[in-house]
Write an enzyme that holds these catalytic residues in place. Sequence first.
Site, short mmCIF file in Angstrom:
data_model
loop_
_atom_site.label_atom_id
_atom_site.label_comp_id
_atom_site.label_asym_id
_atom_site.label_seq_id
_atom_site.Cartn_x
_atom_site.Cartn_y
_atom_site.Cartn_z
N CYS A 103 34.38 35.07 31.92
CA CYS A 103 34.95 34.48 30.62
C CYS A 103 33.88 33.78 29.95
CB CYS A 103 36.04 33.53 30.76
SG CYS A 103 36.75 32.89 29.42
N HIS A 145 43.54 39.55 30.58
CA HIS A 145 42.84 38.45 30.42
C HIS A 145 42.68 37.83 29.06
CE1 HIS A 145 38.77 36.20 31.39
NE2 HIS A 145 38.86 36.13 30.08
N GLU A 146 42.60 38.82 28.11
CA GLU A 146 42.35 38.25 26.80
C GLU A 146 43.70 37.56 26.16
OE1 GLU A 146 39.63 37.61 25.69
OE2 GLU A 146 38.71 39.00 27.06
N HIS A 149 44.78 33.91 27.14
CA HIS A 149 44.09 32.98 26.41
C HIS A 149 44.83 32.45 25.43
CE1 HIS A 149 39.98 32.81 27.78
NE2 HIS A 149 39.86 33.90 27.78
NI NI Z 1 38.13 34.85 28.63
#
Ligand code: NI
Length: 175
Positions: A103, A145-146, A149
């Site tokens: 990341c 993953h995104e 966030h």
């Molecule tokens: Ni990330």
Amino acid sequence: MAVRTVIRMGHPVLRGVAEPVERFDTLGLHALVEDLWDTMHASGGIGIAAPQIAVARQVVVFGLGAHGAETGRGRPAPIPPTVLVNPVIEPLADVMTDGWEACLSVPGLRGVVPRYARIRYTGFDAFGNRIEREVEDYHARVVQHECDHLDGVLYPARIRDMTTFGFDEELAVET
Ligand code: NI
């Protein structure tokens, strides 16, 4: 537009929940998207979320060309360049697979993270056009993953086996 500073793990915006976008096709939203692309490309990433440039909005961009980065287990299939606003993710099966993640907000490190192998994601592009896709494998991993966030979750929190978490240069010795 501009390459923005990527904030790192520990910054409060990365722990917060991002607000949905309410108005599409605005100068502000297009400028944010352009800054996300510029920052992602300058950093060599394959995805970035607005909170990573300290903007607490539900906007992510991602994409991986045919000549994209190796991920440690060969070259994944390309992912079309995508702007995804106000996303919703739905797993299509209970199956989770392990894979390496890194990341831009946790520089120099990587770890093995379980993710749903097949998902449907929906949302909008910056113009307000609806997006709906069913994807699997690496594409599914990147989206999870995104979108994490936007909920204030960084991948280290999802690692099950902490012996896989470490500095890329050190792990490169054995993997
Ligand atoms: Ni990330």
